[in-house]
Design an enzyme around this catalytic site. Structure first.
Site, mmCIF file in Angstrom:
data_model
loop_
_atom_site.group_PDB
_atom_site.id
_atom_site.type_symbol
_atom_site.label_atom_id
_atom_site.label_comp_id
_atom_site.label_asym_id
_atom_site.label_seq_id
_atom_site.Cartn_x
_atom_site.Cartn_y
_atom_site.Cartn_z
ATOM 1 N N HIS A 321 0.810 -1.221 0.000
ATOM 2 C CA HIS A 321 0.000 0.000 0.000
ATOM 3 C C HIS A 321 0.845 1.274 0.000
ATOM 4 C CE1 HIS A 321 -3.276 -2.768 0.874
ATOM 5 N NE2 HIS A 321 -4.117 -1.795 0.634
ATOM 6 N N SER A 343 -7.916 0.273 -1.245
ATOM 7 C CA SER A 343 -7.128 -0.390 -0.203
ATOM 8 C C SER A 343 -7.825 -1.637 0.299
ATOM 9 C CB SER A 343 -6.888 0.566 0.961
ATOM 10 O OG SER A 343 -7.994 0.589 1.842
ATOM 11 N N ASP A 344 -7.036 -2.572 0.805
ATOM 12 C CA ASP A 344 -7.630 -3.644 1.586
ATOM 13 C C ASP A 344 -8.067 -3.041 2.920
ATOM 14 O OD1 ASP A 344 -8.527 -6.143 2.351
ATOM 15 O OD2 ASP A 344 -6.728 -7.169 1.662
ATOM 16 N N TYR A 345 -8.952 -3.744 3.588
ATOM 17 C CA TYR A 345 -9.561 -3.184 4.796
ATOM 18 C C TYR A 345 -8.506 -2.868 5.866
ATOM 19 C CZ TYR A 345 -14.334 -4.418 3.284
ATOM 20 O OH TYR A 345 -15.532 -4.511 2.623
ATOM 21 N N GLY A 346 -8.398 -1.595 6.204
ATOM 22 C CA GLY A 346 -7.502 -1.161 7.268
ATOM 23 C C GLY A 346 -6.039 -1.170 6.905
#
Length: 803
Positions: A321, A343-346
Site C-alpha cells: 500500500h 485499499s484492503d480493509y484497514g
C-alpha cells in the site's frame, strides 16, 4: 529485491490521453470539440450529460468541487455507517448524514450487513456483523442515493460487496469455493458462475465487487489458500480473466446486471513468511515478474478491470500500500491500468500500526496516496486527515485530485449518475433462482476431484450404507459465504439419490471444533473425550453396514483468514485435526469398504487416509448444491473430472512445494520421501483416457513467432467422462535458472466411450519469454520441450527450436 521507489523497467510509451490534450489546450473549451456536448452544455452541466466522454465529465465535475468534497470521494463508511443511520436503528437518516458529512462521502462498505447498527460486534474482519436481508439492504441503498442526489453536486455513492464465490448476503447463490472452481479447469463455467454472482450483487444496488483473488498460493499453512485459484500463474490468470469477464462483461462501462471487479491482492500474499497471513513476502523482482505478476498482468491487459486492491504484506521492506514501484511503475506504467486502486480493509492504517513505516495515521495517508491508492476501505480513517494536510502543505492537492478523479471515473463508467432506484422485485426474482441453482450444481459436479480409487467407486445403491463424519450432515460453504436460500448436505444428497434402494444410517463420528461460527475469534477444538465416545458410537453404527462413506476435513474455523492477532486462521500442521484420524482408523479396522469425501479448504495432506482408504473424493467446499453432486459422483450418476490446482504435500516439512520448481530444488531429505502425495493437475476418472504426444505445426520458429500444438485425447474406457489435457513448456538451456515445467495451456473435454478428439493450442512469445539477467522480458533462442498429459507428472514430449 524490490525497492518501493526504484524504477526497475522503462515503461512503454503511451498514447496521449485527453488529460494530455487538456494540458495542450490550456483554457480552450474542449467540450466544444466534442459533437453534441457543446449544445447540451447550455442546458445542463457537462458532468450530468451521459453523452459526454467520461474524462470530460470528470474534469467538469472536479472544477466545481471543494477540497472536502474531493476527499469525501476517497472514503467509505462501514462502522461509520452509524453516523448516517437512525440512533438505535438501521434506517438511513438524511439529516444525520448531512450533519456528519456535509461534503458527502464516496462509498459505502457492504450495505448488506448491519455494521454500525445496534448490538453488532465490532469484529475487524466483519463477519461478526449480521446481515440486513434483501429488502432492508435495498431500502438502505435507495435512501442513501436519494440523499446523495439531493446534495449540492448530486454525486451518487458507490457501494461494494464481498463476492468471492457468491454474493455474501442471505439467500444469495453460494458456488464452490474458489479453489474448487479452479480445479474444474473450466473457463466458461467460471464466467457463467461469476455472471450470476455479479447480477445478484447488482440487483441489491452495489456496483463494485471485491473479487477475484488471483494470488498464486504456495503455502498450505496459509488459511486463505481456499480463496485462491491455486499455485500456477497461468491457471490463476485464466480463471481471473474469466471471472472478470463474468462479473463485468467485455466493456469498460457497466451493462445492466454487471458489476466492476476488484483484482486482489497485489502481490506476494500467497507465500507469506512462515505461512502467516500478511507476513512479509521475501521475493525477488525476477520471481515476482515470472510467478506472482502474471495473473494480475493477464487480467489487467486482457479485461477492463475496474479496480485493483494491493496486498497487506511487504515486499523487501515496502508494504504494497506504500509501494509506488508496484502500483505506479508496474501496474499503471507497464501494464496501462487506468482504473481505481482501493485499499484492503484497514491496510492504510496498518502502515502505521503494524508496519511502522509511518508515525501516525496522517503519515500513513501520505504514503498510500503518494503510492497511488485512490480509496481507503473500509472506513477511510487515515484519508479523513487529508483536508487538513493539504491546507498544511504536507499533501499536494494534485494527489487528492488524482485519487478523486479515478473514483469519479469509476462512477461515471458504472452509470451511477443515470441509475434509477433499485427494484426489490427484481432482486427477489434473480437471487438464488432456479437458473443460479443449476449453475451452482454444475459447478459442484465439475469441481469434484477423484484422488484415489481401488475400484470401490462408483458405489451401488444397495444394502446398508453408513454415512459418517463431522462434515456429513452440514453444508460447509467456506469463507466469505452467507446462508443461501437452500443448501444440500452430503447426507441429504445420499438419501435423496438412494431413496428406498438401500438403508442409510448416520453417525456424527467426531466434532472438529466446538463451534462452526467462523466469526468467532478463538477456535477451540472439540473435547477429545466426547469425541472418543462419538467414535465408539460411529463404530457400532458402521458395524452392520456394507459400505462406509466418511465425510471429513475442515470447518470454516480451521481454515480461514487470520485477519488479526486474536483471530487466527493459519496452521503449523496440515494433517486432520480433532480426532478425525482416530475416527478413520477405527472405522477402517472394521474391514469394510471405506470411501472418504474430503470437504475442506486446505489441501488434503492426510497420509494415513490416502494410504488406507479405498477411495478418496476431493470435494473442497462444494457450494450450496454440493450434497447432490457428491452423492451423484459416489454412485456413478456423474463421473468426476476435476484436477488438483495445487500440489498436495505429504507433510509440512516439504513446504513450500510447487510443481513449477527450479532444477536445484527437491534433492531429498533424510528419513522422508521427496515426492508429494499428489502432483499438480492430478485427478482420476471412472473411465480411462489416452493422450498423445504433442504434435507441433513447425519444428522451428523465430523469437517473435508462434507454434501450433495438437494433442489427441481418446476415451478408451466404458463410461463417458471428462479429461483435462494440460500443455507444459520447458526452456532447456537459459541465461537464468528457469522452472522445470510451466503450464501454458489446458482444455477440459467430455468424451463418450470410444470417442477421440484432437485439441489445438497456440503457444506464442508469452509462453517462452523470461526475464533475463538485465531484467528484460525476452525470448531467448534455443530448444524448448513441449509437453502434454493428464497432470504435471505424466507427460509426453516434443522438441521445438526457437532461432
Amino acid at each position: 529485491m524490490v525497492s518501493g521507489t526504484k524504477t526497475m523497467t522503462t515503461a512503454p510509451a503511451l498514447q496521449p490521453t485527453r488529460r494530455d490534450l487538456f494540458a495542450l489546450f490550456g483554457s480552450v473549451s474542449v467540450a466544444g470539440l466534442i459533437p453534441g456536448v457543446a449544445q447540451a452544455a447550455a442546458a445542463l452541466p457537462i458532468y450530468r450529460d451521459a453523452r459526454a466522454p467520461v474524462d470530460l465529465r470528470v474534469r467538469d465535475l472536479m472544477a466545481r468541487m471543494t477540497l472536502e468534497e474531493k476527499v469525501g470521494q476517497t472514503i467509505s463508511l462501514w462502522a461509520t455507517k452509524a453516523d448516517v443511520m437512525t440512533p438505535g436503528g438501521l434506517e438511513f437518516d438524511p439529516a444525520r448524514a448531512t450533519a456528519a458529512y456535509p461534503a458527502g462521502f464516496g462509498q459505502v462498505t457492504r450495505p448488506s450487513d448491519k455494521r454500525g447498527g445496534p448490538s453488532v460486534a465490532a469484529v475487524a474482519g466483519g463477519t461478526g456483523a449480521q446481515w440486513r436481508g434483501s429488502a432492508s439492504t435495498i431500502a438502505f441503498v435507495n435512501a442513501v442515493q436519494r440523499w446523495a442526489r439531493g446534495t449540492r453536486l448530486g454525486i451518487p455513492v458507490i457501494f461494494h460487496e464481498e463476492s468471492l464465490h457468491g454474493y455474501m448476503a442471505p439467500d444469495a447463490t453460494m458456488f464452490p469455493q474458489a479453489i474448487g472452481m479452479a480445479g474444474a479447469f473450466d473457463r466458461d463455467l467460471m464466467r457463467r458462475a461469476q455472471a450470476i454472482i455479479g447480477r445478484e450483487v447488482r440487483a441489491h444496488g452495489s456496483h463494485l465487487s471485491l473479487s477475484p483473488v488471483v494470488d498464486i498460493a504456495r503455502d498450505p499453512r496459509w488459511g486463505r489458500i481456499e480463496e485462491t485459484f491455486g499455485e500456477d500463474p497461468y491457471l490463476c490468470g485464466e480463471m481471473g480473466v474469466a471471472a472478470v469477464e463474468g462479473l463485468q462483461g467485455d466493456s469498460r462501462t457497466l451493462a445492466p446486471g454487471k458489476v466492476f471487479a476488484t483484482l486482489k491482492h497485489m502481490t506476494g500474499h500467497g507465500q507469506p513468511q512462515a505461512g502467516n497471513n500478511i507476513g512479509p513476502a521475501p521475493i525477488g523482482e525476477r520471481e515476482l515478474r515470472e510467478s506472482f505478476f502474471p495473473p494480475f498482468r493477464a487480467v489487467v491487459t486482457r479485461t477492463g478491470i475496474g479496480a485493483v486492491m494491493p496486498s497487506y504484506n511487504e515486499i523487501d521492506g515496502v508494504p504494497s500500500h506504500a509501494n509506488h514501484w508496484l502500483l505506479g511503475d508496474v501496474l499503471r506504467g507497464e501494464w496501462g491500468f487506468s482504473g481505481a486502486i482501493v485499499s484492503d480493509y484497514g491496510a492504510i492504517e496498518e502502515l502505521d500500526t503494524i508496519h511502522h513505516i509511518a508515525p501516525d495515521l496522517a503519515g500513513a495517508a501520505r504514503l498510500a496516496l503518494a503510492a497511488g491508492v485512490d480509496s481507503a476501505l473500509p472506513d477511510g480513517i487515515a484519508y479523513r486527515t487529508l483536508p487538513a494536510q493539504v491546507r498544511a502543505g504536507t499533501v499536494p492537492i494534485a494527489a487528492v485530485d488524482t485519487a478523486c478523479a479515478r473514483m469519479l471515473a469509476l462512477k461515471f463508467r458504472a452509470g451511477l449518475f443515470e441509475e434509477s432506484a433499485v427494484d426489490p422485485r427484481v432482486a427477489a426474482r434473480l437471487t438464488g433462482n432456479a437458473e443460479a441453482r443449476g449453475v451452482a450444481l454444475e459447478g459442484a459436479r465439475k469441481a469434484l476431484c477423484l484422488l484415489t480409487n481401488d475400484g470401490t467407486l462408483p458405489l451401488s445403491p444397495k444394502g446398508r450404507i453408513a454415512v459418517i463424519g463431522p462434515n456429513a450432515a452440514i453444508a460447509r460453504l467456506g469463507g466469505y459465504s452467507a446462508p443461501p436460500r437452500q443448501s444440500v448436505t452430503l447426507l441429504d444428497g445420499v438419501r435423496a439419490l438412494v431413496g428406498n434402494a438401500a438403508t442409510i444410517v448416520h453417525a456424527q463420528g467426531v466434532f472438529i471444533t466446538q463451534s462452526d461460527d467462523r466469526s468467532q475469534d478463538a477456535v477451540l477444538l472439540a473435547d477429545p473425550a466426547k469425541n472418543r465416545a462419538l467414535i465408539a458410537e460411529a463404530v457400532e453404527v458402521a458395524r452392520g453396514a456394507d459400505t462406509i462413506i466418511l465425510a471429513i476435513g475442515d470447518t470454516e474455523q480451521t481454515s480461514r483468514e487470520g485477519f488479526s492477532a486474536n483471530h487466527l486462521g493459519d496452521r503449523t500442521t496440515l494433517d486432520l485435526i480433532g480426532e478425525q484420524n482416530a475416527l478413520f482408523e477405527a472405522l477402517h479396522a472394521l474391514g469394510k469398504p471405506i470411501v472418504v469425501t474430503a470437504i475442506n479448504g486446505r489441501p488434503p495432506s492426510w497420509p494415513t487416509v490416502m494410504a488406507k482408504a479405498n477411495a478418496v473424493l476431493e470435494c473442497w467446499y462444494p457450494g450450496q448444491e454440493g450434497g447432490t453432486a457428491m452423492a451423484e459422483a459416489l454412485f456413478g450418476r456423474i463421473n468426476p473430472g476435476a484436477k488438483l490446482p495445487v500440489t498436495v504435500v505429504r507433510e509440512v516439512g516439504q513446504v513450500p512445494f510447487y510443481y513449477n520448481r527450479k532444477p536445484s530444488t527437491q534433492r531429498g531429505y533424510l528419513f522422508a520421501e521427496t515426492a508429494p502425495l499428489f502432483p499438480f493437475g492430478h485427478g482420476l476418472s471412472y473411465t480411462r483416457f489416452e493422450i498423445s504426444a504433442p504434435r507441433l505445426s513447425a519444428a522451428k520458429i523465430g523469437v517473435a513467432g508462434s507454434v501450433g500444438v495438437e494433442v489427441d485425447v481418446a476415451n478408451v474406457g466404458q463410461r463417458a467422462g471428462d479429461e483435462v489435457v494440460q500443455v507444459y513448456v520447458r526452456d532447456q538451456v537459459s541465461s537464468v535458472a528457469r522452472p522445470l515445467l510451466e503450464l501454458k495451456g489446458f482444455e477440459r473435454v467430455t468424451l463418450a466411450p470410444g470417442e477421440r478428439r484432437t485439441l489445438r493450442f497456440t503457444l506464442g512469445p508469452d509462453a517462452f519469454a523470461l526475464w533475463d539477467v538485465d531484467m528484460r522480458e525476452v525470448v531467448e533462442p534455443g530448444l524448448f520441450t513441449i509437453m502434454a498429459g493428464p497432470d504435471s507428472a505424466h507427460l509426453k514430449t516434443a522438441t521445438l527450436e526457437i532461432a
